[in-house]
Design an enzyme around this catalytic site. Structure first.
Site, PDB file in Angstrom:
ATOM      1  N   HIS A 104       0.927  -1.057   0.057  1.00 52.38           N
ATOM      2  CA  HIS A 104      -0.114   0.134   0.029  1.00 52.38           C
ATOM      3  C   HIS A 104       0.993   1.231  -0.032  1.00 52.38           C
ATOM      4  CE1 HIS A 104      -2.421  -3.166   2.145  1.00 52.38           C
ATOM      5  NE2 HIS A 104      -3.509  -2.342   1.643  1.00 52.38           N
ATOM      6  N   ASP A 107       2.486   1.897   3.290  1.00 50.90           N
ATOM      7  CA  ASP A 107       3.256   1.011   4.049  1.00 50.90           C
ATOM      8  C   ASP A 107       4.672   1.309   3.679  1.00 50.90           C
ATOM      9  OD1 ASP A 107       1.314  -0.997   4.249  1.00 50.90           O
ATOM     10  OD2 ASP A 107       1.290  -1.977   2.424  1.00 50.90           O
ATOM     11  N   GLU A 235     -10.532  -6.778  -5.042  1.00 55.62           N
ATOM     12  CA  GLU A 235     -10.428  -7.711  -4.375  1.00 55.62           C
ATOM     13  C   GLU A 235     -11.575  -8.040  -3.377  1.00 55.62           C
ATOM     14  OE1 GLU A 235      -6.719  -8.212  -2.019  1.00 55.62           O
ATOM     15  OE2 GLU A 235      -7.700  -8.825  -0.185  1.00 55.62           O
ATOM     16  N   ASP A 299      -4.527 -13.890  -3.218  1.00 52.37           N
ATOM     17  CA  ASP A 299      -4.157 -13.500  -1.876  1.00 52.37           C
ATOM     18  C   ASP A 299      -4.104 -14.862  -1.240  1.00 52.37           C
ATOM     19  OD1 ASP A 299      -3.391 -10.862  -2.411  1.00 52.37           O
ATOM     20  OD2 ASP A 299      -4.516  -9.919  -0.807  1.00 52.37           O
ATOM     21  N   ASP A 310     -10.758 -12.349   9.776  1.00 61.48           N
ATOM     22  CA  ASP A 310      -9.685 -12.475   8.787  1.00 61.48           C
ATOM     23  C   ASP A 310      -8.448 -12.742   9.530  1.00 61.48           C
ATOM     24  OD1 ASP A 310      -8.702 -12.521   6.343  1.00 61.48           O
ATOM     25  OD2 ASP A 310      -8.868 -10.281   5.908  1.00 61.48           O
ATOM     26  N   ASP A 342      -0.612 -12.593   1.725  1.00 57.72           N
ATOM     27  CA  ASP A 342      -1.607 -11.533   2.423  1.00 57.72           C
ATOM     28  C   ASP A 342      -1.639 -12.356   3.905  1.00 57.72           C
ATOM     29  OD1 ASP A 342      -2.883  -9.598   3.456  1.00 57.72           O
ATOM     30  OD2 ASP A 342      -4.080  -9.328   1.871  1.00 57.72           O
TER      31      ASP A 342
HETATM   32  C1  XLS Z   1      -7.840  -7.156   3.898  1.00 56.35           C
HETATM   33  C2  XLS Z   1      -7.101  -7.255   2.528  1.00 56.35           C
HETATM   34  C3  XLS Z   1      -5.969  -6.351   2.100  1.00 56.35           C
HETATM   35  C4  XLS Z   1      -5.825  -6.318   0.860  1.00 56.35           C
HETATM   36  C5  XLS Z   1      -4.939  -4.898   0.303  1.00 56.35           C
HETATM   37  O1  XLS Z   1      -8.484  -7.907   4.309  1.00 56.35           O
HETATM   38  O2  XLS Z   1      -6.823  -8.843   2.431  1.00 56.35           O
HETATM   39  O3  XLS Z   1      -4.922  -6.636   2.847  1.00 56.35           O
HETATM   40  O4  XLS Z   1      -5.327  -7.308   0.331  1.00 56.35           O
HETATM   41  O5  XLS Z   1      -5.615  -3.797   0.865  1.00 56.35           O
HETATM   42 NI    NI Z   2      -5.933  -9.208   0.509  1.00 62.57          NI
HETATM   43 NI    NI Z   3      -7.703 -10.125   3.924  1.00 60.13          NI
END
Ligand code: XLS
Ligand code: NI
Ligand code: NI
Length: 444
Positions: A104, A107, A235, A299, A310, A342
């Site tokens: 990001h 980051d 995503e 991911d 998550d 991820d």
């Molecule tokens: C959050 C998402 C995030 C995305 C990127 O749950 O997985 O990490 O992959 O913003």
């Molecule tokens: Ni993600």
């Molecule tokens: Ni995620």
């Protein structure tokens, strides 16, 4: 060059084969091994997620940081910290032997005191990243803008009730998309961090969806304007952080893309644990994306069977990954996409080397799964069964129905005149599941 950070891992991680007992070696991931006509490295395009591995010190809602990430300590100059962090990140990528990373904007570079300063920081750190990438050969799988952390995004970014926030998010995405382009990124990802709602009592659902559609059009237009030839990926995730998120799952995003006429411009980044949260499994979400022609990237992580949030563990199930990879290979494999970890360490994984163990295990799990999937596909064990199961549709009746030549009335006449009585056949599910287990244990 700054001093090494990962001092307990001095040698690059090498492939040593399934018989190796060296915990700092790959047992399955052999980058140059050719599988189904392609190097493992090129099939999988592994990527490290900058945020979990380098921009997170282990804090959670109940407790403070536990991990040793000195560059996240407060008090020092944030740009100096960002450079130290980046040096450690590239040292890690080099030693792990991974081909890609993802970030990001926030980051790699800190938020500044103004929007202008944030952009200046981002461009300065992108220059630093370009040097590291040039030296190490590590590529950028995707970039993304963090449109969820700052309090200004509490009510969403593109779906915010305030157009000023929409504009701010658009400006941030412009900067991040251009940096991604400059660094040769293969994709640009949009995860709708807070594009959803907490309560419908204050939310205009239709308006927010229109805003999101407009936002995506702006991103796509800009991609073409600057000549970025990577893929734009959404995503999907059903909830967390908000109670409901518009990009719920593959089916919801597919419908959204059709509704806003974006289906040829945007693909999907499927996250394993987001699939689970949506009440599906990874296998389903990948198959749904492939069927819609929308598969972009993955991911790679894992949830927990009993926890509905998550948890972002590193992948450990060869079987789960094999089923997803089977659909990916069947659909022709990944092109711009890859497998991005991820995933984050557990808060008690305190050693610097734990980050290596996590990625080695994840890469071996996915590499092992690739071998399983490739062999199952090459042997045609499921494809033959599928062809047999649907063979009626190749006959006169099946073709006529699908071509639209048979009305309800025709079919009524067909059934009653012949007095048909179709009989069920075995789906053979247990036998098929046993086959998967056999491949998981037999591949070498
Ligand atoms: C959050 C998402 C995030 C995305 C990127 O749950 O997985 O990490 O992959 O913003
Ligand atoms: Ni993600
Ligand atoms: Ni995620």
């Amino acid at each position: 060059m700054s001093a090494p950070f990962f001092t307990d891992v001095t040698e690059p991680i090498a492939y040593e084969g399934a018989g190796s007992d060296n915990p700092l070696a790959f047992r399955w991931y052999d980058p140059d091994r050719v599988v189904a006509g392609r190097r493992m490295h090129d099939h999988l395009r592994f990527s490290v997620a900058y945020w979990h591995s380098f921009n997170w010190n282990g804090f959670d809602v109940f407790g403070d940081g536990t991990l040793d990430r000195p560059w996240l300590e407060s008090g020092a100059d944030p740009m100096a910290q960002a450079r130290t962090k980046m040096a450690a990140a590239f040292e890690f990528f080099d030693k792990l032997g991974v081909g890609f990373f993802c970030f990001h904007d926030r980051d790699i570079a800190p938020e500044g005191a103004s929007f202008k300063q944030s952009c200046a920081f981002l461009h300065e750190m992108a220059d630093a990243a370009a040097e590291h990438m040039e030296r190490s050969g590590v590529g950028l799988l995707w970039g993304t803008a963090n449109l969820f952390f700052h309090p200004r995004y509490a009510a969403g970014a593109a779906t915010n009730p305030d157009p000023e926030v929409f504009a701010y998010a658009a400006a941030q995405v412009r900067a991040c998309l251009e940096v991604t382009h400059r660094l040769g990124g293969a994709n640009y990802v949009l995860w709708g961090g807070r594009e959803g709602y907490e309560t419908l009592l204050n939310t205009d659902l239709q308006r927010e969806l229109d805003q999101l559609g407009r936002f995506l059009h702006l991103v796509v237009e800009h991609k073409h304007r600057i000549g970025f030839d990577g893929a734009i990926l959404i995503e999907p995730k059903p909830f967390e952080p908000t109670k409901h998120q518009y990009d719920f799952d593959v089916a919801a995003v597919h419908a959204f893309l059709q509704r806003y006429d974006l289906v040829d411009e945007v693909k999907l980044n499927i996250e394993v644990n987001h699939a689970t949260l949506a009440g599906h499994d990874f296998h389903h979400e990948v198959a749904a994306a492939v069927a819609a022609g929308l598969l972009g990237s993955v991911d790679a992580n894992a949830g927990d069977d009993r926890l509905g949030w998550d948890v972002d563990r590193f992948p450990v199930s060869v079987e789960q990954m094999s089923l997803g990879l089977y659909e990916i290979l069947r659909g022709g494999g990944l092109t711009t996409g890859g497998f991005n970890f991820d995933a984050k360490l557990r808060r008690q994984s305190l050693h610097r080397s734990d980050l290596f163990h996590a990625h080695i295990g994840g890469m071996d799990t996915v590499a092992h799964a690739l071998l399983v999937a490739a062999e199952m596909l090459a042997d045609g064990v499921f494809e033959r069964g599928r062809a047999q199961r649907y063979r009626g549709w190749d006959g006169e009746l099946g073709r006529g129905i699908l071509a639209g030549d048979r009305s309800l009335q025709d079919l009524h006449a067909y059934v009653s005149s012949r007095d048909t009585s179709p009989q069920p056949v075995s789906g053979r599910q247990e036998a098929l599941e046993n086959l998967v287990a056999r491949y998981v244990h037999q591949v070498r």
